[in-house]
Enzyme design. Structure first.
Site, short mmCIF file in Angstrom:
data_model
loop_
_atom_site.label_atom_id
_atom_site.label_comp_id
_atom_site.label_asym_id
_atom_site.label_seq_id
_atom_site.Cartn_x
_atom_site.Cartn_y
_atom_site.Cartn_z
N GLY A 266 63.52 -26.24 -31.01
CA GLY A 266 63.24 -25.07 -30.18
C GLY A 266 62.81 -23.85 -30.96
O GLY A 266 62.53 -23.92 -32.16
N GLY A 268 63.08 -19.75 -32.29
CA GLY A 268 64.09 -18.82 -32.81
C GLY A 268 64.55 -19.15 -34.20
O GLY A 268 64.18 -20.18 -34.80
N SER A 269 65.37 -18.24 -34.71
CA SER A 269 65.80 -18.31 -36.10
C SER A 269 66.72 -19.51 -36.34
O SER A 269 66.64 -20.15 -37.39
CB SER A 269 66.56 -17.04 -36.46
OG SER A 269 65.78 -15.92 -36.12
N VAL A 270 67.59 -19.80 -35.38
CA VAL A 270 68.56 -20.87 -35.59
C VAL A 270 67.83 -22.22 -35.69
O VAL A 270 68.03 -22.99 -36.62
CB VAL A 270 69.62 -20.89 -34.46
CG1 VAL A 270 70.60 -22.02 -34.68
CG2 VAL A 270 70.37 -19.56 -34.40
N GLU A 291 57.15 -28.32 -29.23
CA GLU A 291 56.42 -27.33 -28.46
C GLU A 291 55.82 -26.33 -29.44
O GLU A 291 54.65 -26.36 -29.73
CB GLU A 291 57.47 -26.70 -27.54
CG GLU A 291 56.98 -25.86 -26.45
CD GLU A 291 58.17 -25.21 -25.78
OE1 GLU A 291 58.63 -25.73 -24.75
OE2 GLU A 291 58.66 -24.19 -26.28
N ASN A 381 65.33 -14.44 -22.70
CA ASN A 381 63.91 -14.80 -22.80
C ASN A 381 63.44 -15.69 -21.66
O ASN A 381 62.36 -15.50 -21.11
CB ASN A 381 63.65 -15.56 -24.11
CG ASN A 381 64.02 -14.74 -25.33
OD1 ASN A 381 63.84 -13.53 -25.34
ND2 ASN A 381 64.55 -15.39 -26.34
N GLY A 385 60.99 -24.34 -22.84
CA GLY A 385 60.86 -25.80 -22.71
C GLY A 385 62.19 -26.51 -22.86
O GLY A 385 62.24 -27.74 -22.78
N1 COA Z 1 76.19 -13.48 -25.62
C1 COA Z 1 75.43 -12.39 -25.83
N2 COA Z 1 74.48 -12.31 -26.79
C2 COA Z 1 74.32 -13.39 -27.59
C3 COA Z 1 75.09 -14.54 -27.46
C4 COA Z 1 76.06 -14.59 -26.41
N3 COA Z 1 76.81 -15.66 -26.19
N4 COA Z 1 74.70 -15.42 -28.40
C5 COA Z 1 73.71 -14.83 -29.11
N5 COA Z 1 73.49 -13.61 -28.62
C6 COA Z 1 72.50 -12.65 -29.11
C7 COA Z 1 72.54 -12.47 -30.62
O1 COA Z 1 73.53 -11.53 -30.98
C8 COA Z 1 71.13 -11.96 -30.90
O2 COA Z 1 71.08 -10.61 -30.50
P1 COA Z 1 70.19 -9.54 -31.34
O3 COA Z 1 68.78 -9.99 -31.09
O4 COA Z 1 70.54 -8.24 -30.68
O5 COA Z 1 70.63 -9.69 -32.76
C9 COA Z 1 70.28 -12.75 -29.90
O6 COA Z 1 71.19 -13.19 -28.86
C10 COA Z 1 69.57 -13.96 -30.49
O7 COA Z 1 70.55 -14.78 -31.07
P2 COA Z 1 70.33 -15.59 -32.43
O8 COA Z 1 71.67 -16.14 -32.81
O9 COA Z 1 69.61 -14.75 -33.43
O10 COA Z 1 69.47 -16.83 -31.97
P3 COA Z 1 67.93 -17.19 -31.83
O11 COA Z 1 66.99 -16.18 -32.40
O12 COA Z 1 67.83 -18.55 -32.36
O13 COA Z 1 67.72 -17.18 -30.24
C11 COA Z 1 68.05 -17.93 -27.96
C12 COA Z 1 68.61 -17.88 -29.40
C13 COA Z 1 68.99 -18.78 -27.12
C14 COA Z 1 67.95 -16.52 -27.39
C15 COA Z 1 66.61 -18.56 -28.02
O14 COA Z 1 66.67 -19.79 -28.70
C16 COA Z 1 66.05 -18.78 -26.62
O15 COA Z 1 65.50 -17.88 -26.00
N6 COA Z 1 66.19 -20.01 -26.10
C17 COA Z 1 65.75 -20.37 -24.76
C18 COA Z 1 64.38 -20.98 -24.74
C19 COA Z 1 64.29 -22.21 -25.58
O16 COA Z 1 65.26 -22.83 -25.96
N7 COA Z 1 63.08 -22.59 -25.89
C20 COA Z 1 62.81 -23.70 -26.78
C21 COA Z 1 62.28 -24.87 -26.09
S1 COA Z 1 61.14 -25.70 -27.13
#
Ligand code: COA
Length: 506
Positions: A266, A268-270, A291, A381, A385
């Site tokens: 997916g 993002g950073s993780v 994707e 966001n 996918g």
């Molecule tokens: N409650 C509130 N905020 C939370 C949280 C929770 N349980 N878990 C994480 N966050 C916040 C983090 O603190 C961070 O905030 P910041 O931007 O203010 O620092 C933000 O969410 C992003 O978290 P991070 O741990 O840096 O993860 P990420 O950059 O990997 O993003 C998602 C994680 C879930 C937001 C992102 O993967 C996403 O939008 N996923 C949905 C779509 C998807 O999966 N698409 C891929 C399909 S191919």
């Protein structure tokens, strides 16, 4: 310059249709629907949306905007600030737009990314007036060669009343040949999608278009916005190690070979950090059916770990862009970009048997996952996918750090505040503390595993207490309903899910 432009417009008659972005936006009026190219900051139409934002300063208007996924060049931000959007779908990832969505200044439809094309094709969504798509070139027979993403451009071009092409001179011409455009046809009439291997080509190298529909070609020269992912840290590296341990166990059990199965990772950073973990692993000759192709993917290809990657966009950091786009020949035969409907298609995901790795905001003790809504109400966001893959993959893995906001939030909660992926779709949850393999487990077997393997140590006892109290209430999936969302409420009221801090503040 003219010569260079004409080299990219093979179809001679189309050379007459070059217009400025200002002329193009003079055709766009209040109430129209636009289908823009662009997928996670890659290959987005840039000049026409920018000119539309300028036009709206003199002449307020509102439009519906459909895209592949999120846009770069701050276009989502600027469109949101200018107040020109009535409805936006299917995904975004911009902080300003996020705020406006949550303030309900604009409507947002959070959609599975494989669904948008079906809804456009079958005229469920409001018809598209203008498809505005970025191209690297137009062939002699009038096919549009997309740039760094395909997204929904193919269906938008097909269904829109008129088409505006942004011919981007800054996008490398060498992208020609990297795309594979396949049109599935109408539901109920279509044949099986003939893709049986990750590296197969089933379509055309560009988007076929009725050239009578092309209203104008706007010449641009702006590069994509670089991705904003942050490098791996200790926790994401630990998550990657647990993923590798899990995959090793699958190999040891004879369910996978060291070539694994096609991988989807997916955004993002993780997710990016987790892929980096594969670099030093023993797995080899890997295939990717994903994707977004992020930085890590190109390092894996360069290192010879990944044999072939299929995606629908390339979203890279600044340094990676420089490295990849000046050396695209090296990726010929190792990479293909497909429409998102194909990259995310359930039929293919199930057929290929993907290992799907996506990120959760939070998961609950029974394995339900929330990827989109902070405290159940605030859109982050979108589902993107992740749902397309989660339901259909061979192995559906969700990763997350065990806590967020300096530990004030536990990512493992009694009950998720919004469900994107139900317990039925989630096979494995991984945090920096370990992995929980939930396959074949009943709810009461899953909860202790998730709590002991995945939760942050500070939150384990409160989770045990919740589960034990719930067990006394009975039921197949025991809950203390009046307390199920109490952790989120505590965070909303006191800024922490930690019981002891909450008691102090009370
Ligand atoms: N409650 C509130 N905020 C939370 C949280 C929770 N349980 N878990 C994480 N966050 C916040 C983090 O603190 C961070 O905030 P910041 O931007 O203010 O620092 C933000 O969410 C992003 O978290 P991070 O741990 O840096 O993860 P990420 O950059 O990997 O993003 C998602 C994680 C879930 C937001 C992102 O993967 C996403 O939008 N996923 C949905 C779509 C998807 O999966 N698409 C891929 C399909 S191919």
């Amino acid at each position: 310059m003219e010569q260079r432009i004409f080299e990219r417009i093979g179809h001679r008659a189309l050379r007459e249709r070059i217009v400025t972005a200002e002329t193009a936006v003079s055709w766009i009026h209040d109430g129209m629907t636009l289908g823009l190219s662009g997928f996670t900051r890659a290959g987005d139409a840039k000049a026409v949306p920018m000119a539309l934002i300028e036009k709206a300063k003199q002449q307020p208007l509102k439009v519906d905007v459909y895209t592949g996924a999120s846009l770069g060049s701050d276009i989502d931000k600027l469109m949101a600030e200018a107040g020109i959007i009535r409805k936006r779908l299917p995904f975004q990832a911009d902080a300003t737009m996020r705020r406006k969505i949550n303030e309900r200044e604009l409507l947002f439809v959070d959609q599975h990314l494989s669904h948008t094309a079906e809804l456009v094709r079958s005229d469920v969504l409001k018809p598209i007036d203008y498809a505005i798509v970025e191209a690297v070139s137009i062939t002699e027979d009038g096919m549009i060669i997309p740039t760094t993403s395909v997204g929904n451009s193919s269906v938008f071009v097909n269904k829109a009343r008129r088409v505006i092409i942004e011919l981007n001179m800054a996008q490398p011409k060498a992208l020609y040949g990297f795309h594979d455009i396949y049109e599935v046809g109408k539901q109920g009439e279509r044949a099986p999608i003939p893709l049986t291997k990750v590296d197969e080509r089933i379509g055309t190298i560009g988007i076929p278009v009725d050239i009578a529909k092309i209203a104008g070609i706007v010449i641009t020269s702006q590069t994509d916005s670089p991705s904003t992912i942050v490098p791996p840290d200790q926790e994401t590296a630990a998550i990657a190690n647990h993923l590798i341990d899990f995959l090793r166990a699958e190999v040891a059990a004879g369910r996978l070979s060291e070539r694994l199965a096609p991988i989807q990772a997916g955004i993002g950073s993780v997710a990016n950090a987790v892929l980096y973990g594969l670099l030093d692993s023993e797995f080899y000759d890997l295939e990717v059916y994903s994707e977004v192709l992020q930085d890590a993917m190109f390092d894996l290809i360069d290192a010879g770990k990944v044999r072939f990657a299929s995606g629908c966009s390339m979203t890279l950091s600044e340094s990676k862009m420089e490295q990849v786009y000046t050396n695209l020949e090296a990726y010929q035969g190792k990479l293909v970009l497909r429409p998102q409907e194909i990259s995310n298609h359930p039929e293919i995901i199930r057929r290929l048997g993907l290992i799907s790795i996506n990120t959760a905001l939070e998961a609950d003790i029974y394995g339900n996952v929330n990827s989109t809504h902070v405290r159940g109400t605030q859109m982050m966001n979108g589902i993107g996918g992740s749902g397309d893959f989660a339901r259909h993959a061979r192995l559906t893995i969700f990763v997350t750090k065990s806590s967020a906001k300096q530990g004030a939030i536990s990512s493992i909660v009694p009950f998720v505040s919004h469900v994107d992926h139900t317990e039925h779709d989630v096979d494995v949850i991984i945090t920096e503390y370990g992995y929980a393999d939930l396959r074949g487990l009943a709810p009461v077997e899953r909860a202790p595993l998730i709590i002991e393997r995945c939760a942050h140590p500070d939150y384990r006892q409160p989770l045990r207490d919740y589960f034990n109290e719930a067990l006394k209430r009975g039921g197949h999936t025991p809950h203390v309903l009046e307390k199920a969302l109490s952790w989120h409420i505590r965070y909303e009221q006191y800024g922490t899910m930690r019981e002891e801090q909450y008691e102090l503040q009370r």
